[in-house]
Each structure stands twice: as structure tokens, then as C-alpha cells.
Design a protein around this motif. Structure first.
Motif, PDB file in Angstrom:
ATOM      1  N   PHE A 124      38.925 -31.236 -35.815  1.00 54.34           N
ATOM      2  CA  PHE A 124      38.381 -32.201 -34.868  1.00 54.34           C
ATOM      3  C   PHE A 124      37.694 -31.463 -33.726  1.00 54.34           C
ATOM      4  O   PHE A 124      38.296 -30.574 -33.109  1.00 54.34           O
ATOM      5  N   ASP A 125      36.457 -31.822 -33.456  1.00 52.91           N
ATOM      6  CA  ASP A 125      35.735 -31.320 -32.290  1.00 52.91           C
ATOM      7  C   ASP A 125      35.506 -32.479 -31.327  1.00 52.91           C
ATOM      8  O   ASP A 125      35.159 -33.589 -31.746  1.00 52.91           O
ATOM      9  N   PHE A 126      35.694 -32.215 -30.031  1.00 52.80           N
ATOM     10  CA  PHE A 126      35.560 -33.248 -29.013  1.00 52.80           C
ATOM     11  C   PHE A 126      34.637 -32.797 -27.896  1.00 52.80           C
ATOM     12  O   PHE A 126      34.780 -31.685 -27.376  1.00 52.80           O
ATOM     13  N   ALA A 127      33.725 -33.672 -27.496  1.00 53.54           N
ATOM     14  CA  ALA A 127      33.033 -33.515 -26.233  1.00 53.54           C
ATOM     15  C   ALA A 127      33.984 -33.974 -25.130  1.00 53.54           C
ATOM     16  O   ALA A 127      35.011 -34.612 -25.410  1.00 53.54           O
ATOM     17  N   PRO A 128      33.700 -33.667 -23.865  1.00 50.14           N
ATOM     18  CA  PRO A 128      34.536 -34.211 -22.793  1.00 50.14           C
ATOM     19  C   PRO A 128      34.635 -35.733 -22.902  1.00 50.14           C
ATOM     20  O   PRO A 128      33.626 -36.413 -23.107  1.00 50.14           O
ATOM     21  N   HIS A 129      35.830 -36.258 -22.825  1.00 52.94           N
ATOM     22  CA  HIS A 129      36.138 -37.692 -22.928  1.00 52.94           C
ATOM     23  C   HIS A 129      35.956 -38.243 -24.338  1.00 52.94           C
ATOM     24  O   HIS A 129      36.072 -39.462 -24.547  1.00 52.94           O
ATOM     25  N   GLY A 130      35.663 -37.399 -25.312  1.00 53.52           N
ATOM     26  CA  GLY A 130      35.493 -37.856 -26.684  1.00 53.52           C
ATOM     27  C   GLY A 130      36.800 -38.352 -27.288  1.00 53.52           C
ATOM     28  O   GLY A 130      37.895 -37.936 -26.885  1.00 53.52           O
ATOM     29  N   ILE A 131      36.679 -39.243 -28.271  1.00 47.94           N
ATOM     30  CA  ILE A 131      37.875 -39.816 -28.911  1.00 47.94           C
ATOM     31  C   ILE A 131      37.767 -39.767 -30.438  1.00 47.94           C
ATOM     32  O   ILE A 131      36.669 -39.711 -30.998  1.00 47.94           O
ATOM     33  N   ILE A 132      38.896 -39.735 -31.077  1.00 50.01           N
ATOM     34  CA  ILE A 132      39.027 -40.140 -32.472  1.00 50.01           C
ATOM     35  C   ILE A 132      39.652 -41.524 -32.398  1.00 50.01           C
ATOM     36  O   ILE A 132      40.801 -41.683 -31.988  1.00 50.01           O
ATOM     37  N   ALA A 133      38.876 -42.537 -32.744  1.00 51.07           N
ATOM     38  CA  ALA A 133      39.283 -43.931 -32.537  1.00 51.07           C
ATOM     39  C   ALA A 133      40.540 -44.279 -33.335  1.00 51.07           C
ATOM     40  O   ALA A 133      40.859 -43.626 -34.339  1.00 51.07           O
ATOM     41  N   PRO A 134      41.273 -45.311 -32.907  1.00 46.36           N
ATOM     42  CA  PRO A 134      42.479 -45.715 -33.632  1.00 46.36           C
ATOM     43  C   PRO A 134      42.203 -45.932 -35.122  1.00 46.36           C
ATOM     44  O   PRO A 134      41.245 -46.608 -35.503  1.00 46.36           O
ATOM     45  N   HIS A 135      43.058 -45.331 -35.946  1.00 45.83           N
ATOM     46  CA  HIS A 135      42.902 -45.396 -37.395  1.00 45.83           C
ATOM     47  C   HIS A 135      44.248 -45.130 -38.034  1.00 45.83           C
ATOM     48  O   HIS A 135      45.226 -44.822 -37.353  1.00 45.83           O
TER      49      HIS A 135
END
Length: 215
Positions: free
Chosen positions: A96-107
Motif C-alpha cells: 500500500f502506498d499513501f499520499a498525505p491523508h490518503g485512504i484505503i476505503a472500507p472493504h
């Protein structure tokens, strides 16, 4: 009578544990034949004589994914489609890569438990228990921290640090499946009738239609 009851109980427990992950392989390996038209529970085995080292190899997890999207994140899977040798072995990975404030949405993953470790940054991890409690369990994770998402439960991730974040997860299935909650509810094909969703979410049908239009 006590002994038979004990053994029946033990058998039931053993069977329930056996169903908790992919079936145990019956040979050293079953490299997937990705071109086979035959449909089985998993993928058809390639002829062992044709198996090569590349069937067990993958690369690229050192490369950061593009996170320039609405979620501010990207998942890079390593499953049987990427490494055919994973077929029947009951395990897969995802970066998983994230930008600032990025999310992996509920799943949710219908076929796997997930264990996640943060490689860089600070990530909020959380999941929701089943009814009747629907309890939200969350933990802020830093580099080197580990968190587990039980099989089937809705869960999510969010980068709560100031910079980019990276995490790596392992799942006990070669094909864990992913059911994004919002996409599944509001982006099904065909649409779930708006009156059903309006009643479920206790809101107006026009609001539901507006949300469905985004998916």
C-alpha cells in the motif's frame, strides 16, 4: 457416551479450522496455468516438467505506486496472477502506498485474514466487529508496527502522518477477494433500487441517486 461426544466435538473444531484458509496442497507445488480454459476452485496446474524459476518469482515491490487519485492511495497486489507458483499455497501479499491523508476505503476480504506492517510513515488502521456490537477497533501504527484484520470484517487504512506512507500486508489466501463497501453498495451493476438503499440508510432516494451517480 462421553468419549464419542468428545471426538465429534474435536472433529467439528478441526473441520472449522480447515475451512479458515485455502485448501492444503497435495503436491510440492501447483504452478497455475493462467491460459487454461478449465475452471476449478483455484487454477489448473501447469505440467511440473515445464515449471521454471520465474514461476515462483516476482519483483517491483520496491517501486512506489502512483497515488495521484481520489483516494490518495494505491494497492500493488502479489497474488497468483503475478506469481503463478502461489497457486494452492494459500498466501498473497499487497503493498500500500499513501499520499498525505490518503485512504484505503472500507472493504472486506471474504476469504482471508490480513496482517499488516507499516514500512514508512504513520497509518491509522481500523475494523468493525459484527452485530450486535458493531464495535470500531482502531490503532495508530508507526514504522515497524503490526496490525491484524480478522477474516471477513470491514476494515480501512488512513495515512495520518505528514508525509507519504508505505505498508505491506500478507493474506492467507492466494485470492482473498476484495469487496469495497461503497463501490459494492452504490456501484453495483445493475443498481440496487434507490428506495431500498434510501430505507437502509434512512435518507432520501434523491440523495442515494446522487451518490450512485458518482460510482
Amino acid at each position: 457416551m462421553a468419549a464419542p461426544l468428545f471426538f465429534l466435538t474435536l472433529l467439528a473444531i478441526t473441520c472449522s479450522v480447515a475451512r479458515a484458509s485455502d485448501p492444503t496442497p497435495l503436491q510440492d507445488f501447483c504452478v497455475a496455468d493462467l491460459n487454461s480454459p478449465v475452471k476449478v476452485n483455484g487454477l489448473v496446474c501447469k505440467d511440473p516438467k515445464l515449471v521454471e524459476p520465474k514461476d515462483f518469482f516476482g519483483s517491483g515491490l520496491s517501486v512506489a505506486a502512483d497515488v495521484n487519485n481520489s483516494a490518495g492511495s494505491q494497492a500493488t497486489p502479489v497474488g497468483v496472477a503475478q506469481i503463478p507458483g502461489l497457486n494452492t499455497l494459500g498466501i498473497s501479499l499487497v503493498r500500500f502506498d499513501f499520499a498525505p491523508h490518503g485512504i484505503i476505503a472500507p472493504h472486506t476480504h471474504p476469504r482471508a485474514t490480513e496482517i499488516l506492517t507499516v514500512l514508512e510513515g504513520t497509518v491509522l488502521a481500523g475494523f468493525v466487529t459484527s452485530i450486535p456490537d458493531n464495535r470500531l477497533i482502531t490503532k495508530t501504527l508507526n514504522k515497524g508496527d503490526v496490525f491484524v484484520f480478522p477474516v471477513g470484517l470491514i476494515h480501512f487504512l488512513q495515512n495520518v502522518g505528514k508525509g507519504h506512507a508505505v505498508a505491506l500486508a500478507a493474506l492467507n489466501s492466494q485470492n482473498p477477494g476484495v469487496i469495497p463497501i461503497a463501490n459494492s453498495v452504490f456501484g453495483s451493476h445493475p443498481d440496487i433500487p434507490t428506495d431500498i438503499l434510501a430505507k437502509a440508510f434512512q435518507t432520501d432516494a434523491a440523495i442515494i441517486a446522487n451518490i450512485q451517480a458518482k460510482f
